[in-house]
Enzyme design. Structure first.
Site, PDB file in Angstrom:
ATOM      1  N   GLY A 105       0.725  -1.255   0.000  1.00  0.00           N
ATOM      2  CA  GLY A 105       0.000   0.000   0.000  1.00  0.00           C
ATOM      3  C   GLY A 105       0.757   1.311   0.000  1.00  0.00           C
ATOM      4  O   GLY A 105       0.148   2.344  -0.300  1.00  0.00           O
ATOM      5  N   GLU A 115       3.679  -6.922   1.691  1.00  0.00           N
ATOM      6  CA  GLU A 115       3.462  -7.217   0.273  1.00  0.00           C
ATOM      7  C   GLU A 115       3.478  -5.945  -0.569  1.00  0.00           C
ATOM      8  O   GLU A 115       2.469  -5.568  -1.157  1.00  0.00           O
ATOM      9  CB  GLU A 115       2.106  -7.908   0.094  1.00  0.00           C
ATOM     10  CG  GLU A 115       1.993  -9.210   0.845  1.00  0.00           C
ATOM     11  CD  GLU A 115       0.557  -9.703   0.951  1.00  0.00           C
ATOM     12  OE1 GLU A 115       0.384 -10.907   1.191  1.00  0.00           O
ATOM     13  OE2 GLU A 115      -0.377  -8.887   0.815  1.00  0.00           O
ATOM     14  N   PRO A 116       4.600  -5.275  -0.659  1.00  0.00           N
ATOM     15  CA  PRO A 116       4.637  -4.057  -1.477  1.00  0.00           C
ATOM     16  C   PRO A 116       4.689  -4.383  -2.965  1.00  0.00           C
ATOM     17  O   PRO A 116       5.387  -5.308  -3.384  1.00  0.00           O
ATOM     18  CB  PRO A 116       5.941  -3.383  -1.034  1.00  0.00           C
ATOM     19  CG  PRO A 116       6.817  -4.508  -0.587  1.00  0.00           C
ATOM     20  CD  PRO A 116       5.908  -5.586  -0.041  1.00  0.00           C
ATOM     21  N   ARG A 146      -5.052   3.370 -16.554  1.00  0.00           N
ATOM     22  CA  ARG A 146      -5.274   3.942 -15.219  1.00  0.00           C
ATOM     23  C   ARG A 146      -5.980   5.300 -15.252  1.00  0.00           C
ATOM     24  O   ARG A 146      -6.695   5.645 -14.326  1.00  0.00           O
ATOM     25  CB  ARG A 146      -3.951   4.022 -14.425  1.00  0.00           C
ATOM     26  CG  ARG A 146      -3.381   2.627 -14.131  1.00  0.00           C
ATOM     27  CD  ARG A 146      -2.230   2.634 -13.145  1.00  0.00           C
ATOM     28  NE  ARG A 146      -2.651   2.934 -11.801  1.00  0.00           N
ATOM     29  CZ  ARG A 146      -2.472   4.084 -11.197  1.00  0.00           C
ATOM     30  NH1 ARG A 146      -1.848   5.075 -11.824  1.00  0.00           N
ATOM     31  NH2 ARG A 146      -2.894   4.268  -9.964  1.00  0.00           N
ATOM     32  N   TYR A 192      -9.261   5.364 -13.219  1.00  0.00           N
ATOM     33  CA  TYR A 192      -9.207   6.089 -11.928  1.00  0.00           C
ATOM     34  C   TYR A 192      -8.926   7.578 -12.077  1.00  0.00           C
ATOM     35  O   TYR A 192      -8.719   8.255 -11.075  1.00  0.00           O
ATOM     36  CB  TYR A 192      -8.090   5.541 -11.025  1.00  0.00           C
ATOM     37  CG  TYR A 192      -7.849   4.066 -11.041  1.00  0.00           C
ATOM     38  CD1 TYR A 192      -8.805   3.180 -10.548  1.00  0.00           C
ATOM     39  CD2 TYR A 192      -6.645   3.538 -11.506  1.00  0.00           C
ATOM     40  CE1 TYR A 192      -8.557   1.808 -10.550  1.00  0.00           C
ATOM     41  CE2 TYR A 192      -6.400   2.179 -11.498  1.00  0.00           C
ATOM     42  CZ  TYR A 192      -7.367   1.320 -11.019  1.00  0.00           C
ATOM     43  OH  TYR A 192      -7.120  -0.027 -11.017  1.00  0.00           O
ATOM     44  N   CYS A 219     -10.433   3.207 -29.980  1.00  0.00           N
ATOM     45  CA  CYS A 219     -11.668   3.781 -30.514  1.00  0.00           C
ATOM     46  C   CYS A 219     -12.604   4.086 -29.348  1.00  0.00           C
ATOM     47  O   CYS A 219     -13.599   3.390 -29.139  1.00  0.00           O
ATOM     48  CB  CYS A 219     -12.285   2.783 -31.471  1.00  0.00           C
ATOM     49  SG  CYS A 219     -13.609   3.519 -32.393  1.00  0.00           S
ATOM     50  N   TYR A 235       1.117  -1.584 -12.327  1.00  0.00           N
ATOM     51  CA  TYR A 235      -0.281  -1.587 -12.768  1.00  0.00           C
ATOM     52  C   TYR A 235      -0.462  -0.971 -14.159  1.00  0.00           C
ATOM     53  O   TYR A 235      -1.460  -0.321 -14.431  1.00  0.00           O
ATOM     54  CB  TYR A 235      -1.181  -0.895 -11.730  1.00  0.00           C
ATOM     55  CG  TYR A 235      -1.061  -1.509 -10.351  1.00  0.00           C
ATOM     56  CD1 TYR A 235      -1.500  -2.812 -10.132  1.00  0.00           C
ATOM     57  CD2 TYR A 235      -0.474  -0.826  -9.294  1.00  0.00           C
ATOM     58  CE1 TYR A 235      -1.365  -3.407  -8.877  1.00  0.00           C
ATOM     59  CE2 TYR A 235      -0.340  -1.416  -8.045  1.00  0.00           C
ATOM     60  CZ  TYR A 235      -0.787  -2.701  -7.847  1.00  0.00           C
ATOM     61  OH  TYR A 235      -0.652  -3.293  -6.605  1.00  0.00           O
TER      62      TYR A 235
HETATM   63  N1  LLP Z   1      -1.414  -7.159  -1.031  1.00  0.00           N
HETATM   64  C1  LLP Z   1      -2.715  -7.241  -1.358  1.00  0.00           C
HETATM   65  C2  LLP Z   1      -3.539  -8.240  -0.706  1.00  0.00           C
HETATM   66  C3  LLP Z   1      -3.263  -6.384  -2.324  1.00  0.00           C
HETATM   67  O1  LLP Z   1      -4.551  -6.473  -2.614  1.00  0.00           O
HETATM   68  C4  LLP Z   1      -2.430  -5.426  -2.961  1.00  0.00           C
HETATM   69  C5  LLP Z   1      -2.958  -4.541  -3.990  1.00  0.00           C
HETATM   70  C6  LLP Z   1      -1.072  -5.391  -2.598  1.00  0.00           C
HETATM   71  C7  LLP Z   1      -0.602  -6.250  -1.625  1.00  0.00           C
HETATM   72  C8  LLP Z   1      -0.097  -4.421  -3.235  1.00  0.00           C
HETATM   73  O2  LLP Z   1      -0.414  -3.102  -3.001  1.00  0.00           O
HETATM   74  P1  LLP Z   1       0.611  -1.937  -3.423  1.00  0.00           P
HETATM   75  O3  LLP Z   1       1.840  -2.054  -2.535  1.00  0.00           O
HETATM   76  O4  LLP Z   1       0.968  -2.139  -4.835  1.00  0.00           O
HETATM   77  O5  LLP Z   1      -0.147  -0.711  -3.179  1.00  0.00           O
HETATM   78  N2  LLP Z   1      -4.845  -1.329  -9.949  1.00  0.00           N
HETATM   79  C9  LLP Z   1      -4.739  -0.338  -8.904  1.00  0.00           C
HETATM   80  C10 LLP Z   1      -4.097  -0.905  -7.651  1.00  0.00           C
HETATM   81  C11 LLP Z   1      -4.828  -2.104  -7.102  1.00  0.00           C
HETATM   82  C12 LLP Z   1      -4.133  -2.674  -5.902  1.00  0.00           C
HETATM   83  C13 LLP Z   1      -4.768  -3.932  -5.482  1.00  0.00           C
HETATM   84  N3  LLP Z   1      -4.141  -4.635  -4.410  1.00  0.00           N
HETATM   85  C14 LLP Z   1      -3.964   0.851  -9.442  1.00  0.00           C
HETATM   86  O6  LLP Z   1      -3.582   0.833 -10.605  1.00  0.00           O
HETATM   87  O7  LLP Z   1      -3.746   1.817  -8.731  1.00  0.00           O
END
Ligand code: LLP
Length: 431
Positions: free
Chosen positions: A248, A290-291, A330, A334, A361, A390
């Site tokens: 996150g 889990e980054p 994206r 978003y 298109c 992403y």
């Molecule tokens: N762990 C779990 C269970 C998750 O659901 C996610 C992201 C992560 C780790 C990794 O999160 P991060 O460190 O990358 O923030 N498609 C969206 C982001 C969706 C994230 C979903 N889960 C975007 O493009 O912003």
């Protein structure tokens, strides 16, 4: 510049990870994803360092490969001692093919099929994160039929909404993921999981969101989860040894963004976890993080060729490129913001404000609106920054556009790590 690995050459061209982006676009074609290996490795090491310094190394960083899944990424993070978070049979398959050890894989998902669960158990993945009660039942049944006793974690909704300014503890019951804490559902799930003979319940998981700029919601999630682990010990006599706090941390997409360094977020979480453990006399759990985005996001950019420029008087100027929502959905999804520049005019001032439009298109196929940019002309190379996370992983073949190539640069040298799709690739499964 947005990230320190971006520089401008003496000729005024954009360099990334030591490689000249105009030369790379010429050699490999566009659209082209470019990743900086050194930056990915530095980010992995940054996470490892904090766990070592603040927590005696009693943890595992699992790269969230939904951010960018391809074999070379798993090889790189594995060589930096990280594990991987996977969310589908496809990610699991790719990770295993790349040599990621199964025991360092965490398998997620709120709709895993029996086939995926079986695949994970046969491979011997280190942890399967269960999302709901019927899944626990299926897990137990499949484990029994395979003669396995997989390690299972439970996905908990800790009730922290990190996306409101003042995060609220009741805000997150309405999520499709996991078991709610405050309704008692989570405790029931722990009882159920602990009772299944073929499952080894090893711990809990939570993930409070993505692209988060505040440290405090993360720390609060750590506190809430440890308190719940202590409650489980009191009520069920069960001391769970592991806590997975998800991903996150936010990254810089635009020059206005000022996120805390991921290291300071992880430090704050670990301090919070240790403090509550000490207060409740609970043993410090083995921690997992889990980054995804914070490892690869800033380590990537996308190169396009400018095809045309269209000025609609008194309305706006479109700069049209040879990619778009098929390689970066994206903005369409978003309204995410990006910085862009013309790679072959990188030293010039970004004196215009434009809308960057894709080739699909669809009117909503934009990379961004109201973006500062150097005066663009057809044939220019446009670089969109911070697209490492992403983008490729969410790319599609919309309008039957082939998915773009990924090039990895290291100390100025570039190599292809994912080939550009061909038209044959696209039509391969058509009957
Ligand atoms: N762990 C779990 C269970 C998750 O659901 C996610 C992201 C992560 C780790 C990794 O999160 P991060 O460190 O990358 O923030 N498609 C969206 C982001 C969706 C994230 C979903 N889960 C975007 O493009 O912003």
């Amino acid at each position: 510049m947005l990230t320190p690995n971006l520089t401008v050459s003496e000729q005024g061209t954009l360099c990334f990870g030591g490689a000249d982006m105009t030369a790379l676009a010429k050699k490999h074609g566009t659209p082209l994803y470019v990743m900086d290996e050194n930056m990915i490795r530095e980010n992995c090491r940054g996470y490892q360092r904090v766990i070592a310094e603040e927590y005696g190394g009693n943890g595992l960083i699992c790269y969230a490969s939904k951010a960018l899944s391809c074999k070379e990424l798993y090889r790189i993070v594995h060589s930096e001692q990280l594990g991987a978070d996977v969310i589908s049979g496809g990610e699991l398959y790719t990770a295993l093919q790349a040599g990621m050890p199964a025991e360092k894989i965490v398998f997620h998902g709120n709709s895993k099929s029996d086939e995926e669960l079986e695949m994970a158990m046969k491979a011997g993945v280190g942890r399967i994160v269960a999302d709901h009660l019927p899944e626990l039942e299926r897990l137990n049944r499949i484990a029994g039929s395979l003669g396995k006793t997989p390690a299972v974690m439970l996905r908990i909704k800790p009730g922290i909404d990190a996306h409101t300014h003042d995060f609220v503890k009741t805000g997150c019951i309405d999520s499709k993921f996991g078991f709610a804490l405050e309704t008692g559902e989570a405790l029931e799930a722990v009882k159920a999981a602990a009772a299944y003979p073929n499952l080894r319940l090893v711990g809990l998981h939570c993930h409070i969101g993505s692209q988060i700029f505040d440290t405090e919601p993360f720390a609060e999630a750590g506190r809430v989860m440890v308190r719940f682990m202590a409650q489980i010990r009191t009520e069920l006599g069960l001391t769970l040894p592991e806590l997975n706090l998800g991903g996150g941390p936010g990254i810089r997409y635009t020059e206005d963004d000022d996120p805390p360094a991921f290291g300071s977020i992880v430090r704050a979480i670990l301090a919070a976890v240790k403090a509550v453990c000490a207060e409740l006399d609970f043993p410090n759990p083995f921690v997992l993080f889990e980054p995804g985005r914070s490892i690869v996001g800033g380590a990537g950019l996308t190169l396009y060729t400018v095809m045309a420029k269209k000025t609609i008087p008194n309305v706006r100027t479109y700069v049209l490129v040879d990619g778009g929502m098929c390689d970066n959905p994206r903005y369409a999804l978003y309204h995410s913001r990006y910085e862009a520049l013309i790679a072959n005019k990188a030293a010039a001032e970004r004196s215009e404000r434009v809308t960057i439009g894709g080739k699909c298109c669809e009117s909503g196929d934009l990379i961004g609106e109201d973006m500062p940019l150097q005066p663009a002309e057809p044939g220019d190379t446009l670089a969109v920054l911070a697209t490492g996370a992403y983008n490729y992983s969410m790319a599609s073949n919309y309008n039957r556009n082939p998915r773009a190539e990924i090039v990895m640069v290291r100390d100025g040298e570039a190599r292809t790590v994912v080939r550009r799709e061909s038209y044959e690739d696209i039509a391969r499964n058509d009957i």
